[in-house]
Design a protein around this motif. Structure first.
Motif, PDB file in Angstrom:
ATOM      1  N   PHE A 168       7.619  18.417   6.501  1.00 35.51           N
ATOM      2  CA  PHE A 168       8.086  17.213   5.575  1.00 35.51           C
ATOM      3  C   PHE A 168       6.926  16.414   5.400  1.00 35.51           C
ATOM      4  CE2 PHE A 168       7.821  15.177   9.597  1.00 35.51           C
ATOM      5  CZ  PHE A 168       7.298  13.894   9.397  1.00 35.51           C
ATOM      6  N   THR A 169       7.122  15.636   4.210  1.00 32.54           N
ATOM      7  CA  THR A 169       6.404  14.739   3.731  1.00 32.54           C
ATOM      8  C   THR A 169       7.317  13.626   3.297  1.00 32.54           C
ATOM      9  OG1 THR A 169       4.774  16.343   2.872  1.00 32.54           O
ATOM     10  CG2 THR A 169       4.448  14.098   2.002  1.00 32.54           C
ATOM     11  N   LEU A 170       6.756  12.451   3.728  1.00 34.35           N
ATOM     12  CA  LEU A 170       7.580  11.264   3.498  1.00 34.35           C
ATOM     13  C   LEU A 170       6.432  10.312   2.766  1.00 34.35           C
ATOM     14  CD1 LEU A 170      10.133   9.513   3.859  1.00 34.35           C
ATOM     15  CD2 LEU A 170       9.123   8.698   5.951  1.00 34.35           C
ATOM     16  N   LYS A 171       6.681  10.028   1.465  1.00 32.96           N
ATOM     17  CA  LYS A 171       5.948   9.114   0.813  1.00 32.96           C
ATOM     18  C   LYS A 171       6.546   7.947   0.529  1.00 32.96           C
ATOM     19  CE  LYS A 171       3.578  12.915  -1.193  1.00 32.96           C
ATOM     20  NZ  LYS A 171       2.778  13.581  -2.580  1.00 32.96           N
ATOM     21  N   GLY A 172       5.790   6.857   0.265  1.00 32.00           N
ATOM     22  CA  GLY A 172       6.437   5.552  -0.269  1.00 32.00           C
ATOM     23  C   GLY A 172       5.462   4.414  -0.272  1.00 32.00           C
ATOM     24  N   ARG A 173       5.858   3.200  -0.258  1.00 31.70           N
ATOM     25  CA  ARG A 173       4.836   2.021  -0.476  1.00 31.70           C
ATOM     26  C   ARG A 173       5.524   1.102   0.668  1.00 31.70           C
ATOM     27  NH1 ARG A 173       2.194   1.345  -5.401  1.00 31.70           N
ATOM     28  NH2 ARG A 173       2.861   2.929  -6.678  1.00 31.70           N
ATOM     29  N   TYR A 174       4.629   0.323   1.155  1.00 31.48           N
ATOM     30  CA  TYR A 174       4.976  -0.745   2.299  1.00 31.48           C
ATOM     31  C   TYR A 174       4.019  -1.947   2.230  1.00 31.48           C
ATOM     32  CZ  TYR A 174       1.434   0.593   5.675  1.00 31.48           C
ATOM     33  OH  TYR A 174       0.321   0.885   6.343  1.00 31.48           O
ATOM     34  N   LYS A 184       1.535  -3.965   4.054  1.00 32.34           N
ATOM     35  CA  LYS A 184       0.772  -3.855   5.053  1.00 32.34           C
ATOM     36  C   LYS A 184       0.724  -4.622   6.187  1.00 32.34           C
ATOM     37  CE  LYS A 184      -4.335  -3.052   5.290  1.00 32.34           C
ATOM     38  NZ  LYS A 184      -5.762  -3.077   4.672  1.00 32.34           N
ATOM     39  N   ASN A 185       1.103  -5.718   6.091  1.00 33.86           N
ATOM     40  CA  ASN A 185       1.274  -6.629   7.296  1.00 33.86           C
ATOM     41  C   ASN A 185       2.543  -6.322   8.057  1.00 33.86           C
ATOM     42  OD1 ASN A 185      -0.830  -8.068   6.488  1.00 33.86           O
ATOM     43  ND2 ASN A 185       0.188  -9.177   4.948  1.00 33.86           N
ATOM     44  N   ASN A 186       3.452  -5.440   7.439  1.00 36.10           N
ATOM     45  CA  ASN A 186       4.586  -5.131   8.424  1.00 36.10           C
ATOM     46  C   ASN A 186       4.612  -3.749   9.164  1.00 36.10           C
ATOM     47  OD1 ASN A 186       5.575  -7.541   7.545  1.00 36.10           O
ATOM     48  ND2 ASN A 186       6.925  -6.757   5.863  1.00 36.10           N
ATOM     49  N   GLN A 187       5.538  -3.498  10.061  1.00 32.75           N
ATOM     50  CA  GLN A 187       5.647  -2.170  10.674  1.00 32.75           C
ATOM     51  C   GLN A 187       6.855  -1.716  10.100  1.00 32.75           C
ATOM     52  OE1 GLN A 187       5.603  -2.199  14.888  1.00 32.75           O
ATOM     53  NE2 GLN A 187       3.920  -3.342  15.136  1.00 32.75           N
ATOM     54  N   PHE A 188       6.957  -0.393  10.160  1.00 34.03           N
ATOM     55  CA  PHE A 188       8.421   0.186  10.027  1.00 34.03           C
ATOM     56  C   PHE A 188       8.636   1.615  11.205  1.00 34.03           C
ATOM     57  CE2 PHE A 188       5.601   2.615   6.771  1.00 34.03           C
ATOM     58  CZ  PHE A 188       5.911   3.784   7.225  1.00 34.03           C
ATOM     59  N   ASN A 189       9.701   1.769  11.462  1.00 35.26           N
ATOM     60  CA  ASN A 189      10.034   2.772  12.261  1.00 35.26           C
ATOM     61  C   ASN A 189      10.550   4.054  11.566  1.00 35.26           C
ATOM     62  OD1 ASN A 189       9.596   1.007  14.501  1.00 35.26           O
ATOM     63  ND2 ASN A 189      11.546   0.130  13.700  1.00 35.26           N
ATOM     64  N   LEU A 190      10.383   5.273  12.102  1.00 34.04           N
ATOM     65  CA  LEU A 190      10.836   6.551  11.651  1.00 34.04           C
ATOM     66  C   LEU A 190      11.959   6.984  12.494  1.00 34.04           C
ATOM     67  CD1 LEU A 190       7.705   8.602  10.965  1.00 34.04           C
ATOM     68  CD2 LEU A 190       9.108   7.433   9.265  1.00 34.04           C
ATOM     69  N   THR A 191      12.900   7.285  11.934  1.00 28.78           N
ATOM     70  CA  THR A 191      14.249   7.951  12.578  1.00 28.78           C
ATOM     71  C   THR A 191      14.368   9.625  11.938  1.00 28.78           C
ATOM     72  OG1 THR A 191      15.216   5.960  12.698  1.00 28.78           O
ATOM     73  CG2 THR A 191      16.513   7.816  13.085  1.00 28.78           C
ATOM     74  N   ILE A 192      14.472  10.328  12.993  1.00 29.29           N
ATOM     75  CA  ILE A 192      14.680  11.874  12.784  1.00 29.29           C
ATOM     76  C   ILE A 192      16.041  12.102  13.351  1.00 29.29           C
ATOM     77  CG2 ILE A 192      13.820  14.326  13.012  1.00 29.29           C
ATOM     78  CD1 ILE A 192      11.098  12.813  13.380  1.00 29.29           C
ATOM     79  N   SER A 193      16.938  12.885  12.311  1.00 30.71           N
ATOM     80  CA  SER A 193      18.156  13.280  12.761  1.00 30.71           C
ATOM     81  C   SER A 193      18.592  14.441  12.147  1.00 30.71           C
ATOM     82  CB  SER A 193      19.294  12.162  12.651  1.00 30.71           C
ATOM     83  OG  SER A 193      19.193  11.728  11.131  1.00 30.71           O
ATOM     84  N   LYS A 194      19.445  15.447  12.772  1.00 30.96           N
ATOM     85  CA  LYS A 194      20.059  16.395  12.409  1.00 30.96           C
ATOM     86  C   LYS A 194      21.217  16.690  13.309  1.00 30.96           C
ATOM     87  CE  LYS A 194      20.325  20.668  10.481  1.00 30.96           C
ATOM     88  NZ  LYS A 194      20.022  21.573   9.379  1.00 30.96           N
ATOM     89  N   LYS A 195      22.488  16.925  12.517  1.00 37.23           N
ATOM     90  CA  LYS A 195      23.809  17.092  13.242  1.00 37.23           C
ATOM     91  C   LYS A 195      23.483  18.445  14.241  1.00 37.23           C
ATOM     92  CE  LYS A 195      28.785  17.899  12.478  1.00 37.23           C
ATOM     93  NZ  LYS A 195      29.672  17.962  11.475  1.00 37.23           N
ATOM     94  N   GLY A 196      23.822  18.170  15.464  1.00 37.00           N
ATOM     95  CA  GLY A 196      23.923  19.102  16.286  1.00 37.00           C
ATOM     96  C   GLY A 196      22.499  19.090  17.395  1.00 37.00           C
ATOM     97  N   VAL A 202       0.944  -1.043   0.033  1.00 34.18           N
ATOM     98  CA  VAL A 202      -0.035  -0.136   0.100  1.00 34.18           C
ATOM     99  C   VAL A 202       0.964   1.300   0.055  1.00 34.18           C
ATOM    100  CG1 VAL A 202      -1.811  -1.149   1.032  1.00 34.18           C
ATOM    101  CG2 VAL A 202      -0.193  -0.170   2.623  1.00 34.18           C
ATOM    102  N   LYS A 203       0.235   2.333  -0.400  1.00 35.23           N
ATOM    103  CA  LYS A 203       1.079   3.712  -0.474  1.00 35.23           C
ATOM    104  C   LYS A 203       0.580   4.163   0.894  1.00 35.23           C
ATOM    105  CE  LYS A 203       0.279   4.575  -5.306  1.00 35.23           C
ATOM    106  NZ  LYS A 203      -0.368   5.779  -6.423  1.00 35.23           N
ATOM    107  N   TYR A 204       1.728   5.083   1.124  1.00 36.76           N
ATOM    108  CA  TYR A 204       1.684   5.965   2.494  1.00 36.76           C
ATOM    109  C   TYR A 204       2.136   7.455   2.212  1.00 36.76           C
ATOM    110  CZ  TYR A 204       6.267   5.617   3.607  1.00 36.76           C
ATOM    111  OH  TYR A 204       7.775   5.611   3.447  1.00 36.76           O
ATOM    112  N   SER A 205       1.656   8.354   2.988  1.00 45.32           N
ATOM    113  CA  SER A 205       2.108   9.518   3.099  1.00 45.32           C
ATOM    114  C   SER A 205       2.107  10.361   4.679  1.00 45.32           C
ATOM    115  CB  SER A 205       1.213  10.524   2.128  1.00 45.32           C
ATOM    116  OG  SER A 205       1.840  11.885   1.923  1.00 45.32           O
ATOM    117  N   ILE A 206       3.165  10.409   5.133  1.00 43.77           N
ATOM    118  CA  ILE A 206       3.091  10.975   6.476  1.00 43.77           C
ATOM    119  C   ILE A 206       3.779  12.590   6.276  1.00 43.77           C
ATOM    120  CG2 ILE A 206       4.638  10.712   8.640  1.00 43.77           C
ATOM    121  CD1 ILE A 206       4.880   7.755   7.981  1.00 43.77           C
TER     122      ILE A 206
END
Length: 64
Positions: free
Chosen positions: A42-48, A50-62, A5-9
């Motif tokens: 921000f907008t993060l889009k993609g496909r995954y 549907k039966n699996n989970q995924f994690n988000l990581t947010i990073s920035k130097k400093g 399925v497509k997703y958009s966060i």
């Protein structure tokens, strides 16, 4: 059978003082990534699978 399925966060990345962070890297555990833009938006889009989970990581130097 896996259902792909497509997703958009959408969101806003801010620091501990609620100030927007420009250029933060937002990525997930399946390889999709983007960077925060003006005002931390921000907008993060993609496909995954549907039966699996995924994690988000947010990073920035400093920033922790």
């Amino acid at each position: 059978m896996a259902e792909i399925v497509k997703y958009s966060i959408k969101g806003i990345i801010v620091d501990s003082n609620d100030k927007p962070i420009l250029g933060a890297l937002i990525e997930n555990s399946i390889g999709d990534k983007t960077r925060s833009q003006f005002k931390g938006v921000f907008t993060l889009k993609g496909r995954y699978n549907k039966n699996n989970q995924f994690n988000l990581t947010i990073s920035k130097k400093g920033y922790n």
